[in-house]
Design a protein around this motif. Structure first.
Motif, short mmCIF file in Angstrom:
data_model
loop_
_atom_site.label_atom_id
_atom_site.label_comp_id
_atom_site.label_asym_id
_atom_site.label_seq_id
_atom_site.Cartn_x
_atom_site.Cartn_y
_atom_site.Cartn_z
N ALA A 158 1.83 96.29 -39.30
CA ALA A 158 2.88 96.12 -38.31
C ALA A 158 3.15 94.65 -38.02
O ALA A 158 4.30 94.24 -37.83
CB ALA A 158 2.51 96.84 -37.02
N LEU A 159 2.08 93.83 -37.97
CA LEU A 159 2.21 92.39 -37.68
C LEU A 159 1.45 91.61 -38.73
O LEU A 159 0.41 91.00 -38.46
CB LEU A 159 1.66 92.07 -36.28
N PRO A 160 1.93 91.60 -39.97
CA PRO A 160 1.14 91.00 -41.06
C PRO A 160 0.86 89.51 -40.86
O PRO A 160 -0.13 88.99 -41.38
CB PRO A 160 2.03 91.23 -42.30
N GLU B 19 -3.83 86.31 -41.26
CA GLU B 19 -4.40 85.03 -41.65
C GLU B 19 -4.72 84.14 -40.45
O GLU B 19 -5.45 83.16 -40.59
CB GLU B 19 -3.45 84.30 -42.60
N GLN B 20 -4.18 84.47 -39.30
CA GLN B 20 -4.48 83.69 -38.09
C GLN B 20 -5.80 84.11 -37.46
O GLN B 20 -6.22 83.54 -36.44
CB GLN B 20 -3.34 83.84 -37.08
N LEU C 110 -10.98 89.24 -35.30
CA LEU C 110 -11.48 89.36 -33.93
C LEU C 110 -11.52 90.81 -33.49
O LEU C 110 -12.49 91.26 -32.86
CB LEU C 110 -10.60 88.55 -32.97
N LEU C 111 -10.46 91.55 -33.82
CA LEU C 111 -10.43 92.98 -33.48
C LEU C 111 -11.56 93.73 -34.18
O LEU C 111 -12.21 94.60 -33.57
CB LEU C 111 -9.08 93.57 -33.85
N ASP C 112 -11.79 93.40 -35.44
CA ASP C 112 -12.89 94.05 -36.17
C ASP C 112 -14.22 93.79 -35.47
O ASP C 112 -15.06 94.70 -35.34
CB ASP C 112 -12.95 93.51 -37.61
N ALA D 263 -4.17 80.79 -26.24
CA ALA D 263 -4.32 80.94 -27.69
C ALA D 263 -2.96 80.79 -28.38
O ALA D 263 -1.98 81.40 -27.98
CB ALA D 263 -4.94 82.29 -28.02
N ARG D 264 -2.94 80.01 -29.44
CA ARG D 264 -1.69 79.80 -30.19
C ARG D 264 -1.50 80.94 -31.18
O ARG D 264 -2.39 81.23 -31.99
CB ARG D 264 -1.75 78.45 -30.91
#
Length: 481
Positions: A204-206, A210-211, A216-218, A232-233
């Motif tokens: 959904a948000l590819p 890479e950011q 982090l979710l994992d 957070a940028r």
């Protein structure tokens, strides 16, 4: 137009609202809050919120910390899915779940004066989630799946209705691939209106992969630790065919657990702080620029003082000349300050330096061109010196004299300014170069990298100044006079 009765509107809001002062004492509450908490205004006003609704456990600690955070930082805070019991007047305790949004109300100085709380009772949603985990032994597998689907849809609809008005953004991700099962309206706006429900975040948000946000979710899904970030940028590709957009977010990833304590998903919540972050950046740049300009201004003042005193033996005349030059410098700074140190329209600059003279003796005009801050200060000093000379020795020293100042844009040279004096005494080249003459040359040819031609004629002084393009920019074609 009739004056809006905000107090009546506040009281009529269907959702519970209340206001605390900086000491976390009740100021007021609307009817929905009083009904929800079985209270009256007399029960609340002036009382410390944690004394009125005590909760010695973790929920009470989180609630009080949230209030204190808003009071200390001036930033909104949200508590989602907070278990908090409410005691009835008869002593009965109701165990409820709440989502609370705490918003600062600032005074005229920008300091937190009050804290506004909006609470939403999400107890029914909590019960729906609990019921969804119960076995359905008397139903077929197909019926069981249908019932669970209907309950999930109802829960999602209730959740969206409860959270869609919140100023913060929310999303619910399910499973190890982080599939979107809920996206609040504010979150949907943040990601450019993309339809993400039912899709893993990596699809959904590819651009966020890479950011590092999927990593982090994992980690949250595996370890169960809450992840929080401030400022957070994030780069989001919200509009295909256009450059990605930069955002700065305060957010947290909170693990969602089932009744057995197993992690089933992640609750995402946060606030878009992009405008505030960029405002801080602009303020920092302005402070740096101000420090630079102060140093340059002090150096200019020092030079003016030194050269003025060196050019004359008459202390009184030197003091008057120094004060006049500093006044011209201050006027240019005031003009720039009014425009927050942005560019200045040259017509306004010329008018400011010449408006002390009779309008029938002075004329000026040209296209609307804007000069940068450095050129504004330099030209203010140059115009002041030329005007001072005209008053003392030139066309403005006699009643029949006149002055014309025009400017134009030359494709080959840049900005051309013509100073033409007429009707006064014949202009004579000075035998001794004073500070004024040196300043004209230094500013135009040295500091601004331009050129200057001075002609001493029987009809009066004529000066042509050429300013490079780097010191100005075209705005629009318009003649001023």
């Amino acid at each position: 137009m009739d004056e809006v009765d905000y107090e009546r509107i506040f009281d009529a809001l269907p959702s519970p609202f209340m206001i605390l002062d900086r000491n976390l004492r009740f100021v007021t509450a609307n009817a929905a809050y009083l009904e929800t908490t079985s209270s009256t205004l007399d029960d609340l006003v002036g009382k410390y919120v944690m004394d009125r609704f005590p909760e010695p456990g973790e929920s009470g600690r989180r609630l009080e910390q949230s209030f204190q955070k808003v009071a200390a930082t001036g930033e909104a805070d949200t508590l989602a899915y907070l278990p908090y019991p409410i005691a009835e007047p008869n002593g009965t305790v109701r165990h409820r779940y709440w989502t609370a949004v705490h918003v600062p109300i600032l005074d005229a100085r920008g300091q937190v004066e009050y804290i506004l709380q909006n609470t939403v009772d999400v107890t029914e949603f909590a019960r729906i989630r609990e019921m969804a985990t119960l076995p359905f032994s008397s139903l077929s597998a197909a019926t069981r799946l249908m019932e669970r689907t209907l309950e999930a849809e109802a829960a999602s609809a209730d959740f969206r209705r409860l959270f869609q008005q919140a100023p913060a953004f929310f999303a619910v991700l399910s499973g190890p691939t982080h599939i979107f099962t809920f996206s609040s309206d504010s979150y949907t706006r943040l990601i450019g209106g993309r339809n993400v429900i039912g899709r893993p975040i990596a699809d959904a948000l590819p651009e966020v992969v890479e950011q590092g946000f999927v990593d982090l979710l994992d980690q949250v899904y595996i370890d169960g630790h809450v992840h929080q970030a401030e400022g957070a940028r994030v780069i989001l590709d919200n509009e295909p065919g256009r450059p990605p957009q930069e955002y700065f977010l305060d957010f947290s990833y909170n693990p969602i657990r089932d009744s057995a304590g197993n992690i089933t998903g992640i609750f995402v919540q946060g606030m878009d702080r992009t405008d505030a972050f960029r405002a801080t950046q602009r303020q920092r740049l302005m402070i740096d620029e101000l420090n630079h300009r102060v140093k340059n201004t002090l150096a200019t003042v020092q030079s003016i003082a030194s050269q003025t005193l060196r050019s004359t033996n008459d202390v009184t005349a030197a003091r008057q000349a120094f004060e006049a030059r500093i006044s011209a410098l201050a006027g240019a700074h005031t003009m720039l300050s009014d425009r927050q140190w942005h560019n200045t329209e040259i017509g306004h600059l010329v008018q400011k330096e010449l408006d002390v003279f009779s309008s029938d003796k002075v004329s000026f005009g040209g296209p609307v061109l804007v000069v940068n801050a450095k050129a504004t200060v330099a030209l203010a000093l140059v115009l002041h010196e030329l005007a001072t000379n005209a008053v003392k020795h030139g066309a403005l020293s006699v009643p029949e004299g006149g002055l014309s100042v025009t400017w134009s844009e030359s494709s080959g040279d840049g900005l051309v300014i013509d100073w033409v004096e007429t009707g006064g005494p014949p202009a004579q080249e000075p035998t001794r170069k004073g500070f004024g003459s040196r300043l004209l040359r230094t500013v135009i040819t040295g500091e601004m990298g331009g050129s200057m031609e001075m002609r001493y004629l029987e009809t009066g002084l004529r000066v042509r100044m050429v300013i490079p393009r780097a010191a100005y920019q075209v705005q629009e074609a318009l003649f001023v006079s």
